[in-house]
Design a protein around this motif. Sequence first.
Motif, PDB file in Angstrom:
ATOM      1  N   MET A 127       0.818  -1.212   0.000  1.00 29.07           N
ATOM      2  CA  MET A 127       0.000   0.000   0.000  1.00 29.07           C
ATOM      3  C   MET A 127       0.856   1.268   0.000  1.00 29.07           C
ATOM      4  N   THR A 128       2.063   1.204   0.561  1.00 29.09           N
ATOM      5  CA  THR A 128       2.941   2.380   0.536  1.00 29.09           C
ATOM      6  C   THR A 128       3.469   2.654  -0.876  1.00 29.09           C
ATOM      7  N   GLY A 129       3.532   1.636  -1.720  1.00 31.27           N
ATOM      8  CA  GLY A 129       3.999   1.813  -3.092  1.00 31.27           C
ATOM      9  C   GLY A 129       2.991   2.464  -4.007  1.00 31.27           C
ATOM     10  N   LEU A 130       1.733   2.582  -3.586  1.00 33.13           N
ATOM     11  CA  LEU A 130       0.701   3.161  -4.443  1.00 33.13           C
ATOM     12  C   LEU A 130       0.962   4.634  -4.752  1.00 33.13           C
ATOM     13  N   MET A 131       1.615   5.337  -3.847  1.00 34.12           N
ATOM     14  CA  MET A 131       1.870   6.768  -4.060  1.00 34.12           C
ATOM     15  C   MET A 131       2.835   7.002  -5.218  1.00 34.12           C
ATOM     16  N   ILE A 132       3.707   6.047  -5.484  1.00 35.38           N
ATOM     17  CA  ILE A 132       4.658   6.186  -6.595  1.00 35.38           C
ATOM     18  C   ILE A 132       4.299   5.258  -7.754  1.00 35.38           C
ATOM     19  N   LYS A 133       3.005   4.887  -7.812  1.00 38.31           N
ATOM     20  CA  LYS A 133       2.427   4.071  -8.887  1.00 38.31           C
ATOM     21  C   LYS A 133       3.080   2.695  -9.007  1.00 38.31           C
ATOM     22  N   LYS A 134       3.304   2.033  -7.859  1.00 42.92           N
ATOM     23  CA  LYS A 134       3.787   0.659  -7.841  1.00 42.92           C
ATOM     24  C   LYS A 134       2.664  -0.214  -7.297  1.00 42.92           C
ATOM     25  N   TYR A 135       2.248  -1.194  -8.082  1.00 42.79           N
ATOM     26  CA  TYR A 135       1.153  -2.073  -7.717  1.00 42.79           C
ATOM     27  C   TYR A 135       1.662  -3.509  -7.650  1.00 42.79           C
TER      28      TYR A 135
END
Length: 98
Positions: free
Chosen positions: A18-26
């Motif tokens: 969920m922390t990766g969502l800010m930098i568009k990592k899914y």
Amino acid sequence: MKTAHDIIIKPVITEESMTGLMIKKYTFKVAKDANKIEIAKAIEEVFPGTKVAKVNTINVRGRERRQGVHSGYTPSWKKAIVTLTEDSKEIEFFNDMM
């Protein structure tokens, strides 16, 4: 030939993913025999408007589990971390969870 829904099994919802969502990592659980090119094409097909910049894959080993005196292993699986381009549309499924 496998369809896009055969390659992408399910999203991985953890605190780290969920922390990766800010930098568009899914993060997704994918088929064990899928390669990076197939995963990128499947993401772009399932989620229209997205453009994949990079795909990282990890083979996750099964963990040992016990029930009383009996022990066994959970199944191993493959995880893909997909990075989208800056001008790409976000994946709306994950936006509801933030």
